[in-house]
Design a protein around this motif. Structure first.
Motif, PDB file in Angstrom:
ATOM      1  N   GLU A 308      29.764  39.640  35.460  1.00 38.60           N
ATOM      2  CA  GLU A 308      30.369  40.910  35.048  1.00 38.60           C
ATOM      3  C   GLU A 308      31.817  40.965  35.553  1.00 38.60           C
ATOM      4  N   ARG A 309      31.983  40.660  36.831  1.00 39.04           N
ATOM      5  CA  ARG A 309      33.351  40.677  37.390  1.00 39.04           C
ATOM      6  C   ARG A 309      34.132  39.429  36.983  1.00 39.04           C
ATOM      7  N   PHE A 310      33.430  38.336  36.721  1.00 35.81           N
ATOM      8  CA  PHE A 310      34.104  37.072  36.382  1.00 35.81           C
ATOM      9  C   PHE A 310      33.611  36.573  35.020  1.00 35.81           C
ATOM     10  N   PRO A 311      34.019  37.261  33.934  1.00 38.27           N
ATOM     11  CA  PRO A 311      33.472  36.942  32.602  1.00 38.27           C
ATOM     12  C   PRO A 311      33.853  35.551  32.095  1.00 38.27           C
ATOM     13  N   CYS A 312      34.860  34.918  32.679  1.00 33.62           N
ATOM     14  CA  CYS A 312      35.250  33.578  32.203  1.00 33.62           C
ATOM     15  C   CYS A 312      34.075  32.596  32.290  1.00 33.62           C
ATOM     16  N   LEU A 313      33.242  32.764  33.298  1.00 30.01           N
ATOM     17  CA  LEU A 313      32.098  31.858  33.440  1.00 30.01           C
ATOM     18  C   LEU A 313      31.112  32.049  32.286  1.00 30.01           C
ATOM     19  N   ARG A 314      30.911  33.313  31.901  1.00 31.43           N
ATOM     20  CA  ARG A 314      30.034  33.602  30.755  1.00 31.43           C
ATOM     21  C   ARG A 314      30.635  33.023  29.467  1.00 31.43           C
ATOM     22  N   LEU A 315      31.948  33.184  29.287  1.00 29.08           N
ATOM     23  CA  LEU A 315      32.600  32.669  28.071  1.00 29.08           C
ATOM     24  C   LEU A 315      32.460  31.150  27.976  1.00 29.08           C
ATOM     25  N   ALA A 316      32.603  30.481  29.109  1.00 31.34           N
ATOM     26  CA  ALA A 316      32.489  29.016  29.108  1.00 31.34           C
ATOM     27  C   ALA A 316      31.068  28.588  28.773  1.00 31.34           C
TER      28      ALA A 316
END
Ligand code: NAD
Ligand code: MG
Length: 393
Positions: A308-316
Motif C-alpha cells: 500500500e505504501r510502496f505500490p511499485c512492488l505491486r506494479l512490478a
C-alpha cells in the motif's frame, strides 16, 4: 590471467570491481573501461589499470577527453558511443565482462557480451527485466556463462545445489525468499512519503550505490525489478518468489527446499563479495570485505512488505505476471519517473502513480526480437514524458 571488460567502470559497481581486481594482479588484467561522462574518474582509472581500450559514450565528453587519454597512455584506443561499447563487450580477447551500466543503456552492450559467449557478470538488472526470455535464450544459444552480481541473486545462486542448471523443481527447490532492506523510508507513513526529497531518497541506510538504484530501493521498485530478474535467472514464476523485508541486510536472500530446509547466504552489505564471487566462480578469492561480526549484529528482523505504501512492488509483480513487454514498459516508465523525481519535477509518491498510468496506456505484446523490446521501451518513455508534461503544464 583473465582479461576483464568493465562496462560502466566509473559507477559504484565499476569502482568496486576495480577494487577487487587491484587485489589480484596475478589473476586479472583490465582490457577495457567505459564511462558515459565522468572522464576525470576514467583518467584516474586508466592511470591505475592501463587498459588497452576505453569507451566514452557521451560524444562531447569523448571529444574533450581524447587528447588527455592519449597523452596519459599512448597506445590506448579511445572508442565512442554504443558501437564502442558493443565492440569491447564482444572483444575476442575478453574473458569476462562486468555489465555495470545503469538502466536501459546497458541492454545492447550486455547482450553483445552474451552473444559473443562471454562470462557475463550481470549487475545491470534492467537489461534482463526488459528482455528476459530473449536474453536467457541468447545465453543458452551462445554458450555464455551468466553470473548474477545483484547481491540477492548472487546469494540465491550460492544457495543452489552444486551443478545447478536452472529452474527450481529439478533441484528440489520449493521457493525463493528475496530479502529487501526496506530502504530509508521503511517506517514512513504515506503523509511522510509525500514530503521525501531527492537528497533523502539517495541516502540508503545499508548500501552505497548510484543515484538511480538508490531511489529504486527507496520506492521498493528495486525489489520489484529484482523479483522479475529472479524469475528469469532461476526460470520460475512470481508466485514462487516471496519478498521479505530484512532491515539489517545481513542475509542477502534464501532458498527453501522441498524438505523444509532453508539455506541463506550472509555477509556484510558490501558489493565486493558478489563481485569477487562472479570473477572467480567456481573458486573463491579475497574481496577486501571485513569479517562479519555476527555478535555485534545481534539480531535479524523480518517483516512482510507493505504494497500500500510502496505500490511499485505491486506494479512490478503485475508486470512480471503479465509477461511480454509489460516489464520493459514498467522499467522505461520507472527510469523517466526517477529522473523527473531527481530533477525535482515530481514528488516521491508520483513515481508509482506515473508508472501505473503508463502501464495502463501501453499494451503488452510478445516481443520477437530486441528491436521490438526497444520499441516498447520507446513508446513507454514517450507516454511517460507526455504525462509529465501534462502535470507541469
Ligand atoms: P552508477 O550510477 O553508480 O554508475 C553507472 C555507470 O553507467 C557509470 O559508469 C556511468 O558512466 C555509466 N552510464 C550511465 N549512463 C550511461 C549511458 N547512457 N551509456 C553508457 N554508460 C552509461 O550505477 P551503479 O550503482 O554502479 O549501478 C549499475 C548497475 O548495477 C545498475 O543497473 C544497478 O541496478 C546495478 N546494481 C547496482 C548495485 C550497487 O550496489 N550499486 C547493486 C546491485 C545492482
Ligand atoms: Mg540487489
Amino acid at each position: 590471467m583473465q582479461n576483464v571488460v568493465i562496462l560502466g567502470s566509473t559507477g559504484s559497481i565499476g569502482e568496486n570491481t576495480l577494487d577487487v581486481i587491484a587485489r589480484h594482479p596475478d589473476r586479472y588484467r583490465v582490457l577495457a573501461l567505459t564511462c558515459h561522462r565522468n572522464t576525470e574518474l576514467l583518467l584516474r582509472q586508466v592511470r591505475a589499470f592501463s587498459p588497452r581500450y576505453v569507451v566514452v559514450t557521451d560524444a562531447a565528453a569523448a571529444a574533450g577527453a581524447r587528447r588527455k587519454l592519449l597523452a596519459l597512455s599512448p597506445g590506448i584506443e579511445v572508442l565512442e558511443g554504443l558501437p564502442g561499447l558493443c565492440e569491447v563487450a564482444a572483444h575476442p580477447d575478453a574473458d569476462a565482462v562486468m555489465a555495470a551500466i545503469v538502466g536501459a543503456a546497458g541492454l545492447e552492450p550486455t547482450l553483445a557480451a552474451v552473444v559473443a559467449g562471454k562470462r557475463v557478470l550481470l549487475a545491470n538488472k534492467e537489461s534482463l527485466v526488459m528482455s528476459g526470455p530473449l536474453f536467457m535464450r541468447a545465453v543458452r544459444d551462445h554458450g555464455a556463462t551468466l553470473l548474477p552480481i545483484d547481491s540477492e541473486h548472487n546469494a540465491i545462486f550460492q544457495c543452489m545445489p552444486p551443478g545447478y542448471r536452472g529452474g527450481l523443481d529439478g533441484h528440489g527447490v520449493a521457493r525463493i525468499l528475496l530479502t529487501a532492506s526496506g530502504g530509508p523510508f521503511r517506517l514512513h507513513s504515506r503523509a511522510e512519503l509525500e514530503l521525501v526529497t531527492p537528497a533523502q531518497a539517495v541516502a540508503h541506510p545499508n548500501w552505497s550505490m548510484g543515484q538511480k538504484i538508490s531511489v529504486d530501493s527507496a520506492t521498493l521498485m528495486n525489489k520489484g525489478l529484482e523479483l522479475i530478474e529472479a524469475c528469469y535467472l532461476f526460470d520460475t514464476t512470481a508466485d514462487r518468489v516471496e519478498v521479505v523485508v530484512h532491515p539489517q541486510s545481513i542475509i542477502h536472500s534464501m532458498v527453501e527446499y522441498i524438505d523444509g530446509s532453508v539455506l541463506a547466504q550472509l555477509g556484510n552489505p558490501d558489493m565486493r563479495t558478489p563481485i569477487a564471487y562472479g570473477l572467480a566462480w567456481p573458486a573463491r578469492i579475497a574481496a577486501g570485505v571485513p569479517s562479519l561480526d555476527i555478535i555485534a549484529a545481534a539480531r535479524l528482523d523480518f517483516a512482510a512488505p507493505d504494497v500500500e505504501r510502496f505500490p511499485c512492488l505491486r506494479l512490478a509483480r503485475t508486470a512480471c505476471e503479465a509477461g511480454g513487454t509489460a516489464s520493459a514498459v514498467l522499467n522505461a516508465a520507472n527510469e523517466v519517473a526517477v529522473e523527473a523525481f531527481l530533477a525535482g519535477r515530481i514528488g516521491f509518491l508520483a513515481i508509482a502513480e506515473l508508472i501505473e498510468r503508463v502501464m495502463l496506456r501501453c499494451e503488452s505484446f510478445e516481443p520477437v526480437d530486441i528491436a521490438a523490446v526497444k520499441a516498447a521501451d520507446a513508446e513507454a518513455r514517450a507516454e511517460a514524458r507526455q504525462l509529465l508534461q501534462a502535470v507541469s503544464a
